[in-house]
Design a protein around this motif. Structure first.
Motif, PDB file in Angstrom:
ATOM      1  N   ASP A 142      -2.198  15.955 -10.946  1.00 50.23           N
ATOM      2  CA  ASP A 142      -0.903  16.279 -10.361  1.00 50.23           C
ATOM      3  C   ASP A 142      -1.117  17.045  -9.060  1.00 50.23           C
ATOM      4  O   ASP A 142      -1.827  18.054  -9.043  1.00 50.23           O
ATOM      5  CB  ASP A 142      -0.083  17.122 -11.340  1.00 50.23           C
ATOM      6  N   GLY A 143      -0.491  16.586  -7.985  1.00 49.87           N
ATOM      7  CA  GLY A 143      -0.674  17.187  -6.668  1.00 49.87           C
ATOM      8  C   GLY A 143       0.530  17.940  -6.138  1.00 49.87           C
ATOM      9  O   GLY A 143       0.643  18.163  -4.936  1.00 49.87           O
ATOM     10  N   ARG A 144       1.424  18.369  -6.997  1.00 52.55           N
ATOM     11  CA  ARG A 144       2.641  19.064  -6.537  1.00 52.55           C
ATOM     12  C   ARG A 144       2.439  20.555  -6.298  1.00 52.55           C
ATOM     13  O   ARG A 144       3.284  21.196  -5.678  1.00 52.55           O
ATOM     14  CB  ARG A 144       3.766  18.869  -7.555  1.00 52.55           C
ATOM     15  N   ALA A 145       1.369  21.128  -6.754  1.00 50.54           N
ATOM     16  CA  ALA A 145       1.172  22.575  -6.641  1.00 50.54           C
ATOM     17  C   ALA A 145       0.920  23.000  -5.202  1.00 50.54           C
ATOM     18  O   ALA A 145       0.288  22.282  -4.426  1.00 50.54           O
ATOM     19  CB  ALA A 145       0.010  23.019  -7.515  1.00 50.54           C
ATOM     20  N   THR A 146       1.418  24.183  -4.885  1.00 50.81           N
ATOM     21  CA  THR A 146       1.161  24.788  -3.579  1.00 50.81           C
ATOM     22  C   THR A 146       0.441  26.125  -3.725  1.00 50.81           C
ATOM     23  O   THR A 146      -0.013  26.686  -2.742  1.00 50.81           O
ATOM     24  CB  THR A 146       2.469  25.000  -2.793  1.00 50.81           C
ATOM     25  N   ASP A 147       0.374  26.634  -4.959  1.00 45.99           N
ATOM     26  CA  ASP A 147      -0.281  27.912  -5.245  1.00 45.99           C
ATOM     27  C   ASP A 147      -0.435  28.051  -6.753  1.00 45.99           C
ATOM     28  O   ASP A 147      -0.092  27.138  -7.496  1.00 45.99           O
ATOM     29  CB  ASP A 147       0.513  29.085  -4.656  1.00 45.99           C
ATOM     30  N   THR A 148      -0.905  29.184  -7.201  1.00 38.91           N
ATOM     31  CA  THR A 148      -1.178  29.353  -8.627  1.00 38.91           C
ATOM     32  C   THR A 148       0.089  29.291  -9.481  1.00 38.91           C
ATOM     33  O   THR A 148       0.086  28.691 -10.549  1.00 38.91           O
ATOM     34  CB  THR A 148      -1.934  30.674  -8.883  1.00 38.91           C
ATOM     35  N   VAL A 149       1.169  29.899  -9.026  1.00 43.03           N
ATOM     36  CA  VAL A 149       2.405  29.852  -9.817  1.00 43.03           C
ATOM     37  C   VAL A 149       2.872  28.408  -9.973  1.00 43.03           C
ATOM     38  O   VAL A 149       3.218  27.969 -11.075  1.00 43.03           O
ATOM     39  CB  VAL A 149       3.511  30.736  -9.197  1.00 43.03           C
ATOM     40  N   THR A 150       2.851  27.644  -8.891  1.00 44.04           N
ATOM     41  CA  THR A 150       3.319  26.259  -8.985  1.00 44.04           C
ATOM     42  C   THR A 150       2.340  25.353  -9.724  1.00 44.04           C
ATOM     43  O   THR A 150       2.728  24.280 -10.172  1.00 44.04           O
ATOM     44  CB  THR A 150       3.670  25.674  -7.596  1.00 44.04           C
ATOM     45  N   ASN A 151       1.082  25.794  -9.902  1.00 49.18           N
ATOM     46  CA  ASN A 151       0.190  25.059 -10.814  1.00 49.18           C
ATOM     47  C   ASN A 151       0.862  24.947 -12.177  1.00 49.18           C
ATOM     48  O   ASN A 151       0.774  23.916 -12.841  1.00 49.18           O
ATOM     49  CB  ASN A 151      -1.143  25.778 -11.010  1.00 49.18           C
ATOM     50  N   PHE A 152       1.525  25.994 -12.583  1.00 55.73           N
ATOM     51  CA  PHE A 152       2.157  26.041 -13.904  1.00 55.73           C
ATOM     52  C   PHE A 152       3.588  25.492 -13.894  1.00 55.73           C
ATOM     53  O   PHE A 152       3.950  24.722 -14.779  1.00 55.73           O
ATOM     54  CB  PHE A 152       2.153  27.483 -14.430  1.00 55.73           C
ATOM     55  N   VAL A 186     -17.522  17.584 -24.971  1.00 54.65           N
ATOM     56  CA  VAL A 186     -17.486  18.088 -26.335  1.00 54.65           C
ATOM     57  C   VAL A 186     -16.086  17.937 -26.949  1.00 54.65           C
ATOM     58  O   VAL A 186     -15.914  18.090 -28.148  1.00 54.65           O
ATOM     59  CB  VAL A 186     -17.920  19.581 -26.355  1.00 54.65           C
ATOM     60  N   HIS A 187     -15.094  17.622 -26.108  1.00 55.98           N
ATOM     61  CA  HIS A 187     -13.699  17.497 -26.553  1.00 55.98           C
ATOM     62  C   HIS A 187     -13.109  16.171 -26.058  1.00 55.98           C
ATOM     63  O   HIS A 187     -12.060  16.146 -25.422  1.00 55.98           O
ATOM     64  CB  HIS A 187     -12.867  18.666 -26.020  1.00 55.98           C
ATOM     65  N   GLN A 188     -13.778  15.072 -26.364  1.00 55.95           N
ATOM     66  CA  GLN A 188     -13.401  13.780 -25.795  1.00 55.95           C
ATOM     67  C   GLN A 188     -12.083  13.228 -26.307  1.00 55.95           C
ATOM     68  O   GLN A 188     -11.567  12.268 -25.753  1.00 55.95           O
ATOM     69  CB  GLN A 188     -14.529  12.764 -26.014  1.00 55.95           C
ATOM     70  N   ASN A 189     -11.529  13.829 -27.316  1.00 54.58           N
ATOM     71  CA  ASN A 189     -10.234  13.390 -27.821  1.00 54.58           C
ATOM     72  C   ASN A 189      -9.073  13.968 -27.012  1.00 54.58           C
ATOM     73  O   ASN A 189      -7.914  13.596 -27.224  1.00 54.58           O
ATOM     74  CB  ASN A 189     -10.076  13.774 -29.296  1.00 54.58           C
ATOM     75  N   LEU A 190      -9.365  14.858 -26.063  1.00 48.30           N
ATOM     76  CA  LEU A 190      -8.313  15.526 -25.290  1.00 48.30           C
ATOM     77  C   LEU A 190      -8.162  14.932 -23.892  1.00 48.30           C
ATOM     78  O   LEU A 190      -9.147  14.510 -23.280  1.00 48.30           O
ATOM     79  CB  LEU A 190      -8.625  17.017 -25.152  1.00 48.30           C
ATOM     80  N   ASP A 191      -6.930  14.909 -23.404  1.00 53.04           N
ATOM     81  CA  ASP A 191      -6.681  14.551 -22.015  1.00 53.04           C
ATOM     82  C   ASP A 191      -6.933  15.768 -21.138  1.00 53.04           C
ATOM     83  O   ASP A 191      -6.788  16.912 -21.581  1.00 53.04           O
ATOM     84  CB  ASP A 191      -5.227  14.095 -21.815  1.00 53.04           C
ATOM     85  N   ILE A 192      -7.290  15.508 -19.888  1.00 53.05           N
ATOM     86  CA  ILE A 192      -7.505  16.568 -18.902  1.00 53.05           C
ATOM     87  C   ILE A 192      -6.351  16.521 -17.910  1.00 53.05           C
ATOM     88  O   ILE A 192      -6.133  15.506 -17.254  1.00 53.05           O
ATOM     89  CB  ILE A 192      -8.840  16.389 -18.148  1.00 53.05           C
ATOM     90  N   TRP A 193      -5.628  17.623 -17.802  1.00 59.36           N
ATOM     91  CA  TRP A 193      -4.547  17.770 -16.835  1.00 59.36           C
ATOM     92  C   TRP A 193      -5.072  18.656 -15.711  1.00 59.36           C
ATOM     93  O   TRP A 193      -5.584  19.741 -15.964  1.00 59.36           O
ATOM     94  CB  TRP A 193      -3.340  18.435 -17.472  1.00 59.36           C
ATOM     95  N   VAL A 194      -4.948  18.179 -14.476  1.00 58.43           N
ATOM     96  CA  VAL A 194      -5.406  18.939 -13.322  1.00 58.43           C
ATOM     97  C   VAL A 194      -4.219  19.165 -12.394  1.00 58.43           C
ATOM     98  O   VAL A 194      -3.500  18.232 -12.053  1.00 58.43           O
ATOM     99  CB  VAL A 194      -6.512  18.187 -12.545  1.00 58.43           C
ATOM    100  N   SER A 195      -4.027  20.416 -12.000  1.00 59.94           N
ATOM    101  CA  SER A 195      -3.000  20.750 -11.021  1.00 59.94           C
ATOM    102  C   SER A 195      -3.699  21.266  -9.775  1.00 59.94           C
ATOM    103  O   SER A 195      -4.445  22.245  -9.829  1.00 59.94           O
ATOM    104  CB  SER A 195      -2.055  21.823 -11.582  1.00 59.94           C
ATOM    105  N   ASP A 196      -3.456  20.589  -8.662  1.00 64.29           N
ATOM    106  CA  ASP A 196      -4.138  20.924  -7.413  1.00 64.29           C
ATOM    107  C   ASP A 196      -3.254  20.500  -6.259  1.00 64.29           C
ATOM    108  O   ASP A 196      -2.184  19.914  -6.450  1.00 64.29           O
ATOM    109  CB  ASP A 196      -5.482  20.189  -7.352  1.00 64.29           C
ATOM    110  N   PHE A 197      -3.719  20.749  -5.049  1.00 61.62           N
ATOM    111  CA  PHE A 197      -3.061  20.211  -3.865  1.00 61.62           C
ATOM    112  C   PHE A 197      -3.239  18.698  -3.873  1.00 61.62           C
ATOM    113  O   PHE A 197      -4.253  18.190  -4.354  1.00 61.62           O
ATOM    114  CB  PHE A 197      -3.680  20.775  -2.580  1.00 61.62           C
ATOM    115  N   GLU A 198      -2.289  17.990  -3.331  1.00 61.48           N
ATOM    116  CA  GLU A 198      -2.357  16.528  -3.241  1.00 61.48           C
ATOM    117  C   GLU A 198      -3.664  16.088  -2.577  1.00 61.48           C
ATOM    118  O   GLU A 198      -4.306  15.129  -3.006  1.00 61.48           O
ATOM    119  CB  GLU A 198      -1.153  15.998  -2.466  1.00 61.48           C
ATOM    120  N   SER A 199      -4.083  16.818  -1.546  1.00 63.03           N
ATOM    121  CA  SER A 199      -5.267  16.435  -0.781  1.00 63.03           C
ATOM    122  C   SER A 199      -6.569  16.531  -1.585  1.00 63.03           C
ATOM    123  O   SER A 199      -7.573  15.937  -1.201  1.00 63.03           O
ATOM    124  CB  SER A 199      -5.383  17.303   0.472  1.00 63.03           C
ATOM    125  N   GLY A 200      -6.577  17.260  -2.701  1.00 67.34           N
ATOM    126  CA  GLY A 200      -7.801  17.414  -3.482  1.00 67.34           C
ATOM    127  C   GLY A 200      -7.941  16.460  -4.647  1.00 67.34           C
ATOM    128  O   GLY A 200      -8.989  16.429  -5.300  1.00 67.34           O
TER     129      GLY A 200
END
Length: 192
Positions: A96-106, A61-75
């Protein structure tokens, strides 16, 4: 006597710094909301395939937007495959796979969002996780002049996270603002 005065001045200094930040963050969020009243991208917190499926459907429904995902590298490969199942082109994905927890997601993506001049994001995470995610987003992203519109993914398996976890991660978010470090290295469950 001098030591006592020094401690008092140090306390006054840090209280002033904190008071300034407490007023600056809401002001920056208000400015971002005014300048970008409609979200400019979708930000998904990893750790749950249901979030990726929800984000993929939301993107339809929002195809004009990019999707940013923050997760573990393995996912990331698994996440990419979910988005591919829904026909989302790779050029719309920012994994992006640099996160290690919720705070580092941001904290790992805050500068990237700012560089892209993003001021308003849809924030997608599970309903039980949203209170903590919003608190962290307010501090970390708010300090960068970025506001969020929360979109909760319904979940029947978990209860809302405890206030203790929310407050702990708010403290870690403030630590990041002042030091550039999130305290993630103190997590005994991380392999380093």
């Amino acid at each position: 006597m001098q030591r006592k005065h020094f401690k008092r001045y140090l306390l006054i200094f840090w209280a002033t710094v904190l008071a300034v930040w407490v007023t600056i963050i809401p002001a920056r969020i208000a400015i971002a909301s005014y300048q970008a009243p409609i979200p400019q991208a979708i930000f998904v917190l990893g750790g749950n395939p249901e979030r990726m499926e929800f984000a993929a459907k939301f993107w339809q429904v929002h195809q004009n937007l990019d999707i940013w995902v923050s997760d573990f590298e393995s996912g990331l490969d698994f996440n990419r495959s979910i988005f591919a199942q829904f026909g989302i082109p790779d050029e719309r994905l920012r994994l992006d796979g640099r996160a290690t927890d919720t705070v580092t997601n941001f904290t790992t993506l805050a500068a990237d969002f700012a560089r892209q001049k993003l001021q308003h994001l849809y924030l997608i995470t599970s309903d039980y996780h949203m209170r903590r995610a919003r608190a962290i987003a307010t501090i970390v992203l708010g300090s960068q002049g970025i506001t969020v519109t929360p979109i909760a993914v319904p979940s029947k398996l978990y209860r809302a996270e405890s206030l203790q976890r929310v407050l702990r991660d708010c403290g870690r978010s403030l630590l990041w603002i002042f030091t550039g470090k999130s305290g993630s290295s103190l997590n005994p469950h991380l392999d380093r």
